[in-house]
Design an enzyme around this catalytic site. Sequence first.
Site, mmCIF file in Angstrom:
data_model
loop_
_atom_site.group_PDB
_atom_site.id
_atom_site.type_symbol
_atom_site.label_atom_id
_atom_site.label_comp_id
_atom_site.label_asym_id
_atom_site.label_seq_id
_atom_site.Cartn_x
_atom_site.Cartn_y
_atom_site.Cartn_z
ATOM 1 N N ARG A 23 18.775 100.207 4.905
ATOM 2 C CA ARG A 23 18.858 100.505 3.467
ATOM 3 C C ARG A 23 19.825 101.646 3.175
ATOM 4 O O ARG A 23 19.560 102.499 2.314
ATOM 5 C CB ARG A 23 17.471 100.849 2.899
ATOM 6 C CG ARG A 23 16.471 99.708 2.961
ATOM 7 C CD ARG A 23 16.761 98.677 1.882
ATOM 8 N NE ARG A 23 15.691 97.694 1.794
ATOM 9 C CZ ARG A 23 14.774 97.665 0.806
ATOM 10 N NH1 ARG A 23 14.817 98.540 -0.163
ATOM 11 N NH2 ARG A 23 13.854 96.742 0.816
ATOM 12 N N ARG A 27 19.489 103.104 -3.927
ATOM 13 C CA ARG A 27 19.234 103.992 -5.066
ATOM 14 C C ARG A 27 19.408 105.486 -4.818
ATOM 15 O O ARG A 27 19.495 106.255 -5.756
ATOM 16 C CB ARG A 27 17.826 103.741 -5.619
ATOM 17 C CG ARG A 27 17.778 102.583 -6.593
ATOM 18 C CD ARG A 27 16.359 102.311 -7.033
ATOM 19 N NE ARG A 27 15.552 101.924 -5.874
ATOM 20 C CZ ARG A 27 14.223 101.808 -5.895
ATOM 21 N NH1 ARG A 27 13.562 102.064 -7.001
ATOM 22 N NH2 ARG A 27 13.567 101.432 -4.807
ATOM 23 N N ARG A 36 24.737 99.655 -10.369
ATOM 24 C CA ARG A 36 23.514 98.902 -10.614
ATOM 25 C C ARG A 36 23.251 98.784 -12.113
ATOM 26 O O ARG A 36 22.825 97.732 -12.593
ATOM 27 C CB ARG A 36 22.355 99.631 -9.917
ATOM 28 C CG ARG A 36 20.971 99.096 -10.148
ATOM 29 C CD ARG A 36 20.702 97.931 -9.232
ATOM 30 N NE ARG A 36 19.406 97.339 -9.516
ATOM 31 C CZ ARG A 36 19.166 96.504 -10.518
ATOM 32 N NH1 ARG A 36 20.135 96.183 -11.343
ATOM 33 N NH2 ARG A 36 17.972 95.997 -10.699
ATOM 34 N N ASP A 73 19.510 90.641 -0.055
ATOM 35 C CA ASP A 73 18.075 90.888 0.085
ATOM 36 C C ASP A 73 17.438 89.755 0.871
ATOM 37 O O ASP A 73 17.949 88.629 0.876
ATOM 38 C CB ASP A 73 17.392 91.027 -1.285
ATOM 39 C CG ASP A 73 16.033 91.685 -1.140
ATOM 40 O OD1 ASP A 73 15.968 92.921 -1.056
ATOM 41 O OD2 ASP A 73 15.022 90.953 -1.048
ATOM 42 N N TYR A 143 5.853 87.350 1.255
ATOM 43 C CA TYR A 143 6.215 87.473 -0.166
ATOM 44 C C TYR A 143 6.041 86.131 -0.889
ATOM 45 O O TYR A 143 5.620 86.090 -2.048
ATOM 46 C CB TYR A 143 7.664 87.957 -0.311
ATOM 47 C CG TYR A 143 7.826 89.427 0.040
ATOM 48 C CD1 TYR A 143 7.560 90.409 -0.904
ATOM 49 C CD2 TYR A 143 8.235 89.827 1.305
ATOM 50 C CE1 TYR A 143 7.697 91.757 -0.590
ATOM 51 C CE2 TYR A 143 8.380 91.164 1.631
ATOM 52 C CZ TYR A 143 8.105 92.133 0.674
ATOM 53 O OH TYR A 143 8.232 93.454 0.983
HETATM 54 O O1 1CP Z 1 20.060 98.060 4.074
HETATM 55 C C1 1CP Z 1 20.913 97.892 3.178
HETATM 56 O O2 1CP Z 1 21.556 98.818 2.683
HETATM 57 C C2 1CP Z 1 21.269 96.467 2.783
HETATM 58 C C3 1CP Z 1 20.560 95.887 1.695
HETATM 59 C C4 1CP Z 1 19.088 95.474 1.761
HETATM 60 C C5 1CP Z 1 18.300 95.015 2.829
HETATM 61 C C6 1CP Z 1 18.650 94.941 4.292
HETATM 62 C C7 1CP Z 1 18.291 95.408 0.608
HETATM 63 C C8 1CP Z 1 18.739 95.804 -0.735
HETATM 64 N N1 1CP Z 1 17.089 94.862 0.940
HETATM 65 C C9 1CP Z 1 17.033 94.632 2.280
HETATM 66 C C10 1CP Z 1 15.944 94.042 3.071
HETATM 67 C C11 1CP Z 1 14.606 93.929 2.478
HETATM 68 N N2 1CP Z 1 14.241 93.568 1.208
HETATM 69 C C12 1CP Z 1 13.407 94.098 3.227
HETATM 70 C C13 1CP Z 1 13.362 94.386 4.707
HETATM 71 C C14 1CP Z 1 13.581 95.831 5.015
HETATM 72 C C15 1CP Z 1 12.480 96.779 4.593
HETATM 73 O O3 1CP Z 1 11.349 96.622 5.076
HETATM 74 O O4 1CP Z 1 12.789 97.676 3.813
HETATM 75 C C16 1CP Z 1 12.332 93.870 2.360
HETATM 76 C C17 1CP Z 1 10.858 93.956 2.715
HETATM 77 C C18 1CP Z 1 12.862 93.532 1.075
HETATM 78 C C19 1CP Z 1 12.099 93.151 -0.143
HETATM 79 C C20 1CP Z 1 12.415 93.992 -1.322
HETATM 80 N N3 1CP Z 1 13.641 94.072 -1.906
HETATM 81 C C21 1CP Z 1 11.543 94.837 -2.065
HETATM 82 C C22 1CP Z 1 10.056 94.988 -1.836
HETATM 83 C C23 1CP Z 1 9.695 96.067 -0.871
HETATM 84 C C24 1CP Z 1 8.183 96.150 -0.690
HETATM 85 O O5 1CP Z 1 7.703 97.286 -0.548
HETATM 86 O O6 1CP Z 1 7.468 95.141 -0.699
HETATM 87 C C25 1CP Z 1 12.304 95.452 -3.064
HETATM 88 C C26 1CP Z 1 11.840 96.448 -4.100
HETATM 89 C C27 1CP Z 1 13.639 94.955 -2.949
HETATM 90 C C28 1CP Z 1 14.792 95.281 -3.823
HETATM 91 C C29 1CP Z 1 15.968 95.889 -3.164
HETATM 92 N N4 1CP Z 1 16.637 95.322 -2.091
HETATM 93 C C30 1CP Z 1 17.725 96.092 -1.773
HETATM 94 C C31 1CP Z 1 17.760 97.194 -2.696
HETATM 95 C C32 1CP Z 1 18.807 98.270 -2.730
HETATM 96 C C33 1CP Z 1 16.643 97.051 -3.568
HETATM 97 C C34 1CP Z 1 16.293 97.952 -4.748
HETATM 98 C C35 1CP Z 1 16.743 97.281 -5.986
HETATM 99 C C36 1CP Z 1 17.111 98.218 -7.088
HETATM 100 O O7 1CP Z 1 18.265 98.640 -7.155
HETATM 101 O O8 1CP Z 1 16.234 98.528 -7.885
#
Ligand code: 1CP
Length: 334
Positions: A23, A27, A36, A73, A143
């Site tokens: 990540r 943000r 964004r 994502d 999910y």
């Molecule tokens: O790592 C990076 O910089 C690349 C982008 C990336 C990756 C690898 C994003 C962008 N998401 C992910 C993977 C991801 N998405 C995972 C696996 C990694 C982890 O455990 O963190 C998971 C579980 C998600 C699902 C997800 N996407 C959630 C839910 C999390 C939860 O607690 O259940 C959420 C809120 C997102 C949105 C998201 N994805 C990525 C970003 C930057 C965001 C935030 C969106 C925003 O700008 O508001």
Amino acid sequence: MDKPLLKALAGEAVRPAPFWLMRQAGRYLPEYRRLRATAGNFLDLCFSPPLAAEITLQPVRRFGMDAAILFSDILTVPHALGQEVRFVEGKGPVLGPLDLAALQPVGGRLDPVYETVGLVRASLPAETALIGFAGAPWTVAAYMVEGGSSRDWPEVRRLALGEPGRFAELIDLLVEITVDHLAAQADAGAEALQLFDSWAGLLPPAGIRRWCLEPARRIAAALCERHPAVPLILFPRGVGALAAEFAGIGDCVGLDTAADPAWAAAAVQGEAAVQGNLDPMLLVVGGAAMERAAREILSALRHGPHVFNLGHGVLPITPPEHVAALGRIVREAP
Ligand code: 1CP
């Protein structure tokens, strides 16, 4: 193949250890928040190649990581299978009702992701590798079944443990589409691939083996046929000592925050590279506490292949200057 990340994933004890952060785009970066705000909903951002490529490059430009990870994502896959996926501000992902019988790949939905891979590859510095990724079948299924994030994940756990035959249909479908999705990223220019199994630790050991380890094995075997030169990083979060079993499957095992790097040096590093595992909260805290912890990890894993990373994703409250300081600590480690 002289990129430091790729050398480490091939089993070389590269020093300084290559680093990137899960990540690393997102943000905590003001330039991400600005972009964004112009983009409407989050999935549209993931499917806008020029914007997604720009976000992928932002952290690399600022901090010089050894790898960029594609901005996308894990929930693009249920969307590509025809399940409704929305991201609600302040709440997270919300998925429509799951109709197992109706799921099937909707042609072309993921094409913008592969276009992004091509754009990023064309503009990365020569020494920086591009990582593609997907969610592991268990985590994506969680999910899909739950309809979003959950504290206890009761529905997916009940289905996996109580109706394994029916659950296997969903996992099998996800194995298939995940292989295609990762292979297509490699076709488009991804040089390494990571499988995120963020919720593996919800299962008991037999469940981890059946719903996380076996699908990972099938995905790794299929990718090995299609892209033998592209290394695979596995991140089975929360599985404790079972992490060692993943070393026989992937080129690298990502450790979560709770894993002891000294244990991993003995139990994992002989068979696979190790990635990890600074607590993301120490990156928020910064200073001497962060430096001490990072040095301990680097030292414990210094005799084998190590990719420095966090034990989970960067938190939105992270001060960007702490990321810069961490990069210097890793680069200057003895
Ligand atoms: O790592 C990076 O910089 C690349 C982008 C990336 C990756 C690898 C994003 C962008 N998401 C992910 C993977 C991801 N998405 C995972 C696996 C990694 C982890 O455990 O963190 C998971 C579980 C998600 C699902 C997800 N996407 C959630 C839910 C999390 C939860 O607690 O259940 C959420 C809120 C997102 C949105 C998201 N994805 C990525 C970003 C930057 C965001 C935030 C969106 C925003 O700008 O508001």
